[in-house]
Design a protein around this motif. Structure first.
Motif, mmCIF file in Angstrom:
data_model
loop_
_atom_site.group_PDB
_atom_site.id
_atom_site.type_symbol
_atom_site.label_atom_id
_atom_site.label_comp_id
_atom_site.label_asym_id
_atom_site.label_seq_id
_atom_site.Cartn_x
_atom_site.Cartn_y
_atom_site.Cartn_z
ATOM 1 N N ALA A 153 0.898 -0.592 0.232
ATOM 2 C CA ALA A 153 0.185 -0.190 -0.049
ATOM 3 C C ALA A 153 1.093 1.243 -0.234
ATOM 4 N N MET A 154 1.627 1.606 1.046
ATOM 5 C CA MET A 154 2.849 2.202 0.473
ATOM 6 C C MET A 154 3.372 3.077 -0.541
ATOM 7 N N ASP A 155 3.920 2.127 -0.828
ATOM 8 C CA ASP A 155 4.415 1.833 -2.448
ATOM 9 C C ASP A 155 3.429 3.189 -3.749
ATOM 10 N N LEU A 156 2.299 2.398 -3.471
ATOM 11 C CA LEU A 156 0.769 2.655 -4.278
ATOM 12 C C LEU A 156 0.424 3.683 -3.802
ATOM 13 N N HIS A 157 0.620 3.891 -2.715
ATOM 14 C CA HIS A 157 -0.068 5.136 -2.196
ATOM 15 C C HIS A 157 1.276 6.595 -2.304
ATOM 16 N N ARG A 158 2.474 6.514 -2.826
ATOM 17 C CA ARG A 158 2.984 6.742 -2.668
ATOM 18 C C ARG A 158 3.334 7.341 -4.896
ATOM 19 N N ASN A 159 3.047 6.429 -5.524
ATOM 20 C CA ASN A 159 2.932 6.501 -7.256
ATOM 21 C C ASN A 159 1.577 6.327 -7.406
ATOM 22 N N GLY A 160 0.517 6.844 -7.227
ATOM 23 C CA GLY A 160 -0.782 6.224 -7.255
ATOM 24 C C GLY A 160 -1.147 7.220 -8.318
ATOM 25 N N LYS A 161 0.027 7.763 -9.291
ATOM 26 C CA LYS A 161 -1.064 8.825 -10.328
ATOM 27 C C LYS A 161 -0.557 8.101 -11.225
ATOM 28 N N LEU A 162 1.232 8.132 -11.142
ATOM 29 C CA LEU A 162 1.027 6.980 -12.362
ATOM 30 C C LEU A 162 1.229 5.657 -12.348
ATOM 31 N N VAL A 163 0.488 4.419 -11.255
ATOM 32 C CA VAL A 163 -0.277 3.534 -11.349
ATOM 33 C C VAL A 163 -1.417 4.245 -12.841
ATOM 34 N N GLU A 164 -2.205 4.650 -11.823
ATOM 35 C CA GLU A 164 -3.027 4.649 -12.404
ATOM 36 C C GLU A 164 -4.056 5.278 -13.694
ATOM 37 N N SER A 165 -2.540 6.142 -14.091
ATOM 38 C CA SER A 165 -2.798 6.031 -15.083
ATOM 39 C C SER A 165 -2.104 4.656 -16.548
ATOM 40 N N ARG A 166 -1.207 3.942 -15.268
ATOM 41 C CA ARG A 166 -0.813 2.595 -16.514
ATOM 42 C C ARG A 166 -1.463 1.815 -16.294
ATOM 43 N N LEU A 167 -2.665 2.036 -15.162
ATOM 44 C CA LEU A 167 -3.348 0.426 -14.925
ATOM 45 C C LEU A 167 -4.528 1.380 -16.635
ATOM 46 N N ARG A 168 -4.599 2.070 -16.481
ATOM 47 C CA ARG A 168 -5.427 2.347 -18.171
ATOM 48 C C ARG A 168 -4.701 2.609 -19.164
ATOM 49 N N GLY A 169 -3.429 2.521 -19.579
ATOM 50 C CA GLY A 169 -2.749 2.102 -20.171
ATOM 51 C C GLY A 169 -2.900 0.488 -20.327
ATOM 52 N N ILE A 170 -2.858 0.244 -19.746
ATOM 53 C CA ILE A 170 -3.125 -1.627 -19.529
ATOM 54 C C ILE A 170 -4.540 -2.337 -20.193
ATOM 55 N N ALA A 171 -5.224 -1.306 -19.225
ATOM 56 C CA ALA A 171 -6.965 -1.623 -19.736
ATOM 57 C C ALA A 171 -7.206 -1.416 -21.305
ATOM 58 N N VAL A 172 -6.411 -0.663 -21.649
ATOM 59 C CA VAL A 172 -6.738 0.133 -23.264
ATOM 60 C C VAL A 172 -5.816 -1.180 -23.622
ATOM 61 N N LYS A 173 -4.962 -1.791 -23.416
ATOM 62 C CA LYS A 173 -4.200 -2.088 -24.693
ATOM 63 C C LYS A 173 -4.656 -4.053 -24.147
ATOM 64 N N CYS A 174 -5.474 -4.323 -22.441
ATOM 65 C CA CYS A 174 -6.028 -5.615 -22.569
ATOM 66 C C CYS A 174 -6.910 -5.458 -23.625
ATOM 67 N N ALA A 175 -8.313 -4.760 -23.293
ATOM 68 C CA ALA A 175 -9.754 -4.584 -23.777
ATOM 69 C C ALA A 175 -10.121 -5.017 -25.436
ATOM 70 N N SER A 176 -8.878 -4.009 -25.956
ATOM 71 C CA SER A 176 -8.850 -3.924 -28.062
ATOM 72 C C SER A 176 -6.999 -3.875 -28.528
ATOM 73 N N PRO A 177 -7.120 -5.214 -28.910
ATOM 74 C CA PRO A 177 -5.932 -5.341 -29.294
ATOM 75 C C PRO A 177 -6.073 -5.494 -30.860
#
Length: 152
Positions: free
Chosen positions: A120-144
């Motif tokens: 959680a502490m790592d996720l807390h510190r890097n939240g914005k970057l992790v969130e933007s990367r999650l959205r990038g993963i979502a786009v790639k996984c949903a629509s190859p």
């Protein structure tokens, strides 16, 4: 002539590996995603985003949840970020928030709760970057397929 044909076949044997890399995605070994996520290694956050996505993919199945893995990952991230990181019992507070946030599944994934809390502490510190990367993963996984269609 036969030798040339055989060597040409050998040269082409590299081409089918790309679809195989995508097929391996079920095992978490999608090379394209990994390369994309590793291009920025600051604070290990690219790995965190991939870890969270993969972990949520398993948790959604275990909990028989109606959310997609990315939705669960974003809810998890929001719950973690809603806790102040200067409280005495950060990990405990995160567990409480996650416990509330993860309602809606038929089962509770205690292991997921504990693993997410421990990171959680790592996720807390890097939240914005992790969130933007999650959205990038979502786009790639949903629509190859959509990516190639868009280049006409």
């Amino acid at each position: 002539g036969t030798c040339i044909d055989e060597s040409a076949m050998d040269g082409k044997s590299n081409a089918p590996e790309e679809p195989n890399a995508k097929a391996r995605n079920r095992d978490g070994g999608n090379q394209e995603l990994e390369e994309d996520l590793h291009c920025s290694q600051e604070d290990g956050s690219p790995d965190l985003a991939q870890w969270l996505y993969d972990r949520c993919k398993a948790a959604v199945i275990f909990m028989e949840h109606s959310l997609s893995p990315v939705e669960l990952a974003l809810i998890t991230l929001q719950a973690i970020q809603s806790v102040s990181d200067d409280v005495d019992n950060f990990e405990g507070d995160v567990q409480d928030k996650l416990f509330d946030a993860l309602r809606g599944g038929k089962k509770r994934d205690q292991e997921f709760l504990m693993e997410a809390s421990s990171r959680a502490m790592d996720l807390h510190r890097n939240g914005k970057l992790v969130e933007s990367r999650l959205r990038g993963i979502a786009v790639k996984c949903a629509s190859p397929k959509k990516e190639s269609e868009g280049h006409r």
